[in-house]
Design a protein around this motif. Structure first.
Motif, PDB file in Angstrom:
ATOM      1  N   GLY A 261       0.825  -1.208   0.000  1.00 27.43           N
ATOM      2  CA  GLY A 261       0.000   0.000   0.000  1.00 27.43           C
ATOM      3  C   GLY A 261       0.854   1.250   0.000  1.00 27.43           C
ATOM      4  O   GLY A 261       0.577   2.205  -0.734  1.00 27.43           O
ATOM      5  N   LEU A 262       1.927   1.243   0.792  1.00 27.21           N
ATOM      6  CA  LEU A 262       2.834   2.398   0.832  1.00 27.21           C
ATOM      7  C   LEU A 262       3.440   2.646  -0.551  1.00 27.21           C
ATOM      8  O   LEU A 262       3.515   3.779  -1.021  1.00 27.21           O
ATOM      9  CB  LEU A 262       3.951   2.162   1.844  1.00 27.21           C
ATOM     10  N   ASP A 263       3.837   1.536  -1.188  1.00 28.25           N
ATOM     11  CA  ASP A 263       4.422   1.632  -2.539  1.00 28.25           C
ATOM     12  C   ASP A 263       3.451   2.290  -3.512  1.00 28.25           C
ATOM     13  O   ASP A 263       3.813   3.216  -4.245  1.00 28.25           O
ATOM     14  CB  ASP A 263       4.734   0.218  -3.049  1.00 28.25           C
ATOM     15  N   ALA A 264       2.212   1.765  -3.498  1.00 24.40           N
ATOM     16  CA  ALA A 264       1.223   2.243  -4.464  1.00 24.40           C
ATOM     17  C   ALA A 264       0.923   3.722  -4.228  1.00 24.40           C
ATOM     18  O   ALA A 264       0.846   4.507  -5.182  1.00 24.40           O
ATOM     19  CB  ALA A 264      -0.054   1.417  -4.347  1.00 24.40           C
ATOM     20  N   GLN A 265       0.778   4.097  -2.953  1.00 20.71           N
ATOM     21  CA  GLN A 265       0.439   5.492  -2.679  1.00 20.71           C
ATOM     22  C   GLN A 265       1.593   6.422  -3.018  1.00 20.71           C
ATOM     23  O   GLN A 265       1.367   7.549  -3.466  1.00 20.71           O
ATOM     24  CB  GLN A 265       0.040   5.676  -1.211  1.00 20.71           C
ATOM     25  N   SER A 266       2.835   5.969  -2.834  1.00 18.05           N
ATOM     26  CA  SER A 266       3.935   6.876  -3.176  1.00 18.05           C
ATOM     27  C   SER A 266       4.071   7.015  -4.688  1.00 18.05           C
ATOM     28  O   SER A 266       4.414   8.088  -5.188  1.00 18.05           O
ATOM     29  CB  SER A 266       5.249   6.442  -2.527  1.00 18.05           C
ATOM     30  N   GLU A 267       3.734   5.932  -5.395  1.00 15.94           N
ATOM     31  CA  GLU A 267       3.716   6.025  -6.865  1.00 15.94           C
ATOM     32  C   GLU A 267       2.681   7.060  -7.301  1.00 15.94           C
ATOM     33  O   GLU A 267       2.918   7.874  -8.197  1.00 15.94           O
ATOM     34  CB  GLU A 267       3.367   4.644  -7.443  1.00 15.94           C
ATOM     35  N   ARG A 268       1.536   7.023  -6.609  1.00  8.95           N
ATOM     36  CA  ARG A 268       0.476   7.968  -6.924  1.00  8.95           C
ATOM     37  C   ARG A 268       0.930   9.406  -6.648  1.00  8.95           C
ATOM     38  O   ARG A 268       0.667  10.317  -7.434  1.00  8.95           O
ATOM     39  CB  ARG A 268      -0.719   7.623  -6.055  1.00  8.95           C
ATOM     40  N   LEU A 269       1.645   9.567  -5.532  1.00  7.95           N
ATOM     41  CA  LEU A 269       2.148  10.899  -5.188  1.00  7.95           C
ATOM     42  C   LEU A 269       3.128  11.383  -6.252  1.00  7.95           C
ATOM     43  O   LEU A 269       3.173  12.575  -6.574  1.00  7.95           O
ATOM     44  CB  LEU A 269       2.828  10.830  -3.823  1.00  7.95           C
ATOM     45  N   ARG A 270       3.886  10.441  -6.800  1.00  2.76           N
ATOM     46  CA  ARG A 270       4.830  10.805  -7.857  1.00  2.76           C
ATOM     47  C   ARG A 270       4.090  11.338  -9.076  1.00  2.76           C
ATOM     48  O   ARG A 270       4.460  12.374  -9.651  1.00  2.76           O
ATOM     49  CB  ARG A 270       5.648   9.574  -8.249  1.00  2.76           C
ATOM     50  N   VAL A 271       3.019  10.622  -9.466  1.00  2.00           N
ATOM     51  CA  VAL A 271       2.246  11.054 -10.633  1.00  2.00           C
ATOM     52  C   VAL A 271       1.631  12.427 -10.381  1.00  2.00           C
ATOM     53  O   VAL A 271       1.658  13.314 -11.251  1.00  2.00           O
ATOM     54  CB  VAL A 271       1.160  10.005 -10.956  1.00  2.00           C
ATOM     55  N   VAL A 272       1.106  12.633  -9.157  1.00  2.00           N
ATOM     56  CA  VAL A 272       0.503  13.923  -8.822  1.00  2.00           C
ATOM     57  C   VAL A 272       1.545  15.028  -8.927  1.00  2.00           C
ATOM     58  O   VAL A 272       1.284  16.098  -9.499  1.00  2.00           O
ATOM     59  CB  VAL A 272      -0.103  13.881  -7.404  1.00  2.00           C
ATOM     60  N   SER A 273       2.746  14.770  -8.421  1.00  2.00           N
ATOM     61  CA  SER A 273       3.754  15.829  -8.462  1.00  2.00           C
ATOM     62  C   SER A 273       4.216  16.097  -9.888  1.00  2.00           C
ATOM     63  O   SER A 273       4.501  17.235 -10.255  1.00  2.00           O
ATOM     64  CB  SER A 273       4.926  15.488  -7.551  1.00  2.00           C
ATOM     65  N   GLU A 274       4.240  15.047 -10.736  1.00  2.00           N
ATOM     66  CA  GLU A 274       4.547  15.272 -12.148  1.00  2.00           C
ATOM     67  C   GLU A 274       3.508  16.188 -12.779  1.00  2.00           C
ATOM     68  O   GLU A 274       3.852  17.131 -13.508  1.00  2.00           O
ATOM     69  CB  GLU A 274       4.569  13.945 -12.911  1.00  2.00           C
TER      70      GLU A 274
ATOM     71  N   ALA B 217      -6.441  17.755  -4.231  1.00  2.00           N
ATOM     72  CA  ALA B 217      -7.336  16.799  -3.558  1.00  2.00           C
ATOM     73  C   ALA B 217      -6.748  15.392  -3.634  1.00  2.00           C
ATOM     74  O   ALA B 217      -6.753  14.641  -2.645  1.00  2.00           O
ATOM     75  CB  ALA B 217      -8.710  16.837  -4.198  1.00  2.00           C
ATOM     76  N   ASP B 218      -6.206  15.062  -4.801  1.00  6.10           N
ATOM     77  CA  ASP B 218      -5.598  13.753  -5.004  1.00  6.10           C
ATOM     78  C   ASP B 218      -4.413  13.568  -4.060  1.00  6.10           C
ATOM     79  O   ASP B 218      -4.226  12.497  -3.464  1.00  6.10           O
ATOM     80  CB  ASP B 218      -5.129  13.661  -6.453  1.00  6.10           C
ATOM     81  N   MET B 219      -3.628  14.635  -3.933  1.00  3.29           N
ATOM     82  CA  MET B 219      -2.450  14.577  -3.073  1.00  3.29           C
ATOM     83  C   MET B 219      -2.848  14.337  -1.625  1.00  3.29           C
ATOM     84  O   MET B 219      -2.254  13.516  -0.931  1.00  3.29           O
ATOM     85  CB  MET B 219      -1.677  15.881  -3.199  1.00  3.29           C
ATOM     86  N   ARG B 220      -3.879  15.054  -1.193  1.00  3.09           N
ATOM     87  CA  ARG B 220      -4.321  14.893   0.195  1.00  3.09           C
ATOM     88  C   ARG B 220      -4.819  13.475   0.439  1.00  3.09           C
ATOM     89  O   ARG B 220      -4.572  12.891   1.495  1.00  3.09           O
ATOM     90  CB  ARG B 220      -5.437  15.889   0.523  1.00  3.09           C
ATOM     91  N   GLU B 221      -5.530  12.919  -0.547  1.00  2.00           N
ATOM     92  CA  GLU B 221      -6.057  11.570  -0.355  1.00  2.00           C
ATOM     93  C   GLU B 221      -4.928  10.553  -0.294  1.00  2.00           C
ATOM     94  O   GLU B 221      -4.944   9.628   0.528  1.00  2.00           O
ATOM     95  CB  GLU B 221      -7.041  11.233  -1.471  1.00  2.00           C
ATOM     96  N   ALA B 222      -3.939  10.727  -1.173  1.00  5.38           N
ATOM     97  CA  ALA B 222      -2.784   9.820  -1.153  1.00  5.38           C
ATOM     98  C   ALA B 222      -2.087   9.896   0.199  1.00  5.38           C
ATOM     99  O   ALA B 222      -1.704   8.877   0.778  1.00  5.38           O
ATOM    100  CB  ALA B 222      -1.813  10.188  -2.274  1.00  5.38           C
ATOM    101  N   ASN B 223      -1.961  11.111   0.708  1.00  2.00           N
ATOM    102  CA  ASN B 223      -1.322  11.329   1.995  1.00  2.00           C
ATOM    103  C   ASN B 223      -2.056  10.598   3.112  1.00  2.00           C
ATOM    104  O   ASN B 223      -1.458   9.925   3.946  1.00  2.00           O
ATOM    105  CB  ASN B 223      -1.351  12.830   2.278  1.00  2.00           C
ATOM    106  N   ARG B 224      -3.367  10.733   3.082  1.00  2.00           N
ATOM    107  CA  ARG B 224      -4.200  10.133   4.115  1.00  2.00           C
ATOM    108  C   ARG B 224      -4.079   8.611   4.073  1.00  2.00           C
ATOM    109  O   ARG B 224      -3.937   7.945   5.098  1.00  2.00           O
ATOM    110  CB  ARG B 224      -5.653  10.551   3.894  1.00  2.00           C
ATOM    111  N   SER B 225      -4.133   8.049   2.869  1.00  2.00           N
ATOM    112  CA  SER B 225      -4.036   6.594   2.739  1.00  2.00           C
ATOM    113  C   SER B 225      -2.655   6.114   3.172  1.00  2.00           C
ATOM    114  O   SER B 225      -2.527   5.055   3.789  1.00  2.00           O
ATOM    115  CB  SER B 225      -4.299   6.174   1.301  1.00  2.00           C
ATOM    116  N   TYR B 226      -1.639   6.904   2.851  1.00  2.00           N
ATOM    117  CA  TYR B 226      -0.270   6.543   3.242  1.00  2.00           C
ATOM    118  C   TYR B 226      -0.162   6.482   4.759  1.00  2.00           C
ATOM    119  O   TYR B 226       0.408   5.555   5.324  1.00  2.00           O
ATOM    120  CB  TYR B 226       0.692   7.588   2.676  1.00  2.00           C
ATOM    121  N   GLU B 227      -0.746   7.480   5.416  1.00  2.00           N
ATOM    122  CA  GLU B 227      -0.701   7.505   6.882  1.00  2.00           C
ATOM    123  C   GLU B 227      -1.409   6.303   7.478  1.00  2.00           C
ATOM    124  O   GLU B 227      -0.943   5.712   8.454  1.00  2.00           O
ATOM    125  CB  GLU B 227      -1.337   8.794   7.400  1.00  2.00           C
TER     126      GLU B 227
END
Lengths: 139, 127
Positions: free
Chosen positions: A14-27, A105-115
């Motif tokens: 789950g951590l992996d997937a959410q950080s990948e998502r954060l990467r896409v958001v930052s791109e 919004a996407d970033m916040r959700e990824a953050n929340r799931s990561y936590e």
């Protein structure tokens, strides 16, 4: 396989997937203003990411993995900016189809799931150390 | 009740709790997966009911029931949470974290009992 190490493994996926998502958001956010190079060309196209559940056969745990990093096919907004190198004959520039609000919004959700995933890792570690403490009570 | 039986029971519950924790981890990891349906383990009572206290086999001809240690903890879909997101995902993060805290508490109790019982045994066997 020991269920607690399975729990750790699943949470790590789950951590992996959410950080990948954060990467896409930052791109997407970094390229929110990236226009094309030549007149009339397409600017940066927003990327999307989707997850899928994947059962780990060794342990039976429901892992998560990134199933696809796709492209958002929605239309590009146009700006009037004749000075831009990507401006067409009428002076209009195609801007990337990135909506900052959506990305935030996407970033916040990824953050929340990561936590939440981190919390699960913590709990599993606690359970493991409680079990190990059984051996320490001996004296 | 024999002491060995209690240790066995405690080990069963510890195992059940660990499986539950790993199922919770799966739910939390898949909190953003479209179409994922939250899961949970069957309650511990159901695991216990499957297995009555086994009788001792003192003769080779005695039949044994199912072996308590190979009992599997089975999963079920978690229907308690009525919230379904547009993506078809039914995981509620707060419910999962509450469940995880619950597992932690029960595990704490479980290890405390084992510890206490182990101390009692140790006391009885010392001199």
């Amino acid at each position: 396989m020991d269920p607690l190490s399975t729990a750790l493994k699943v949470a790590a996926s789950g951590l992996d997937a959410q950080s990948e998502r954060l990467r896409v958001v930052s791109e997407n956010m970094a390229n929110a203003q990236s226009t094309g190079r030549v007149p009339g060309s397409d600017p940066y196209r927003r990327k999307t990411i989707t997850f899928t559940a994947a059962v780990d056969h060794a342990s039976g745990g429901a892992m998560v993995k990134v199933s696809n990093i796709g492209r958002d096919e929605s239309a590009f907004p146009v700006d009037f900016d004749p000075g831009n190198e990507a401006a067409n004959a009428d002076g209009y520039v195609k801007m990337p189809n990135v909506n900052m609000l959506v990305e935030m919004a996407d970033m916040r959700e990824a953050n929340r799931s990561y936590e939440a995933d981190l919390q699960v890792v913590k709990q599993a570690r606690n359970l493991i150390s409680m079990t190990i403490d059984l051996l320490r009570s001996g004296s | 009740m024999q002491p060995v039986n209690l240790f066995n029971l405690a080990a069963q519950q510890a195992r059940w709790l660990s499986v539950r924790q790993s199922v919770i981890a799966g739910n939390v990891a898949n909190v953003n997966t479209p179409g994922y349906v939250a899961r949970d383990v069957k309650p511990f009572e159901a695991v216990l009911d499957n297995r009555h206290v086994a009788m001792a086999a003192t003769e080779p001809g005695h039949m044994q029931g199912n072996n308590p240690l190979v009992q599997d903890v089975s999963l079920r879909e978690d229907n308690e949470n009525p919230v379904v997101l547009p993506s078809g995902n039914t995981v509620s993060l707060q419910t999962e974290l509450v469940k995880s805290a619950d597992v932690q508490r029960q595990f704490n109790l479980n290890t405390a009992i084992v510890k206490a019982f182990h101390n009692m045994l140790a006391m009885a066997t010392k001199e």
